[in-house]
Design a protein around this motif. Sequence first.
Motif, PDB file in Angstrom:
ATOM      1  N   ASP A 196     -34.429  46.583  44.169  1.00  0.00           N
ATOM      2  CA  ASP A 196     -34.357  46.872  42.728  1.00  0.00           C
ATOM      3  C   ASP A 196     -35.925  47.385  42.295  1.00  0.00           C
ATOM      4  O   ASP A 196     -35.919  48.328  41.427  1.00  0.00           O
ATOM      5  N   GLN A 197     -36.943  47.219  43.344  1.00  0.00           N
ATOM      6  CA  GLN A 197     -38.100  47.762  43.100  1.00  0.00           C
ATOM      7  C   GLN A 197     -38.999  47.801  44.418  1.00  0.00           C
ATOM      8  O   GLN A 197     -38.977  47.009  45.287  1.00  0.00           O
ATOM      9  N   ASP A 251     -34.240  40.312  39.163  1.00  0.00           N
ATOM     10  CA  ASP A 251     -34.202  41.089  40.398  1.00  0.00           C
ATOM     11  C   ASP A 251     -33.501  40.023  41.376  1.00  0.00           C
ATOM     12  O   ASP A 251     -33.680  38.888  41.343  1.00  0.00           O
TER      13      ASP A 251
END
Length: 273
Positions: A196-197, A251
């Motif tokens: 997600d990141q 997340d």
Amino acid sequence: QELNELFEELAPKLAVEAMRKALDESSTGPGEIDAVFLCTCTGYLCPGLTSYVAEKLGLRDDTYLCDLVGLGCGAAIPTMRAAEGFLKANPSSCVAVIAIEVCTAAFHLADDGGVLISLCLFGDGAAASIWKGDAASSQTKWKAGNFLTTHRPEHREKIRFVNDMGKLRNKLHKSVPALAAEAVSFLFEKRRCDPDQVLSHTGGRDVIDALETVLPYKLAESRAVLAAHGNMSSPSVLFALAKRLEQSPNDSRLWLTAFGAGFAAHCCEMWRD
């Protein structure tokens, strides 16, 4: 001598403060901690900082204490990896991971571009987290794994501490942003899936710019940490992680990377079921 005394005064305070927050947020008592893994590169104590942490927090006298030194800005992730190995061998255990740097204890003045940039860039900080083995955890929490490292000793002289008249002097070459980008790109290609990141060590403005040219992500959390705290060396990536966990509670997978002296770069993946 004054810088050494500064480290001995401030490092235990910062480490203990971070650890107390981690214990409170995880509802963990000091007596539950079976091991402490701590990294630092901005000072040296013998016994190490873990001895002070254990004393000030009242940890059990059989708690395993492990101090990792010399890993530079990238140290938090290999320290987590050491904790992961302990938990696999002792799945009913609870461990603490601490990254602590007193960068002001490495204060150095010289007519050198790398030294001058370091003076403007670095700040003090500490981050701590609590991890439990599968047999000790009753709730679904974040897990960490798929740890990877790449080290390039041929570039050692481009980013490292050297001893200069008894003081720590930071060597910082202008090629470091490109070195970091190449190494992080190499590690990112080995990820198991898209996160997600991406959460990165702050490094500096030019470092983050270089990373964003090779990663399909904008490193907003790392930029925010850099703006608020400077480059805190090893704790920085964990500050970025804390910011992301606070702001994006939905997340399910994250990819962390940190890099520095060696030249070495590290990564791991975090996920929750």
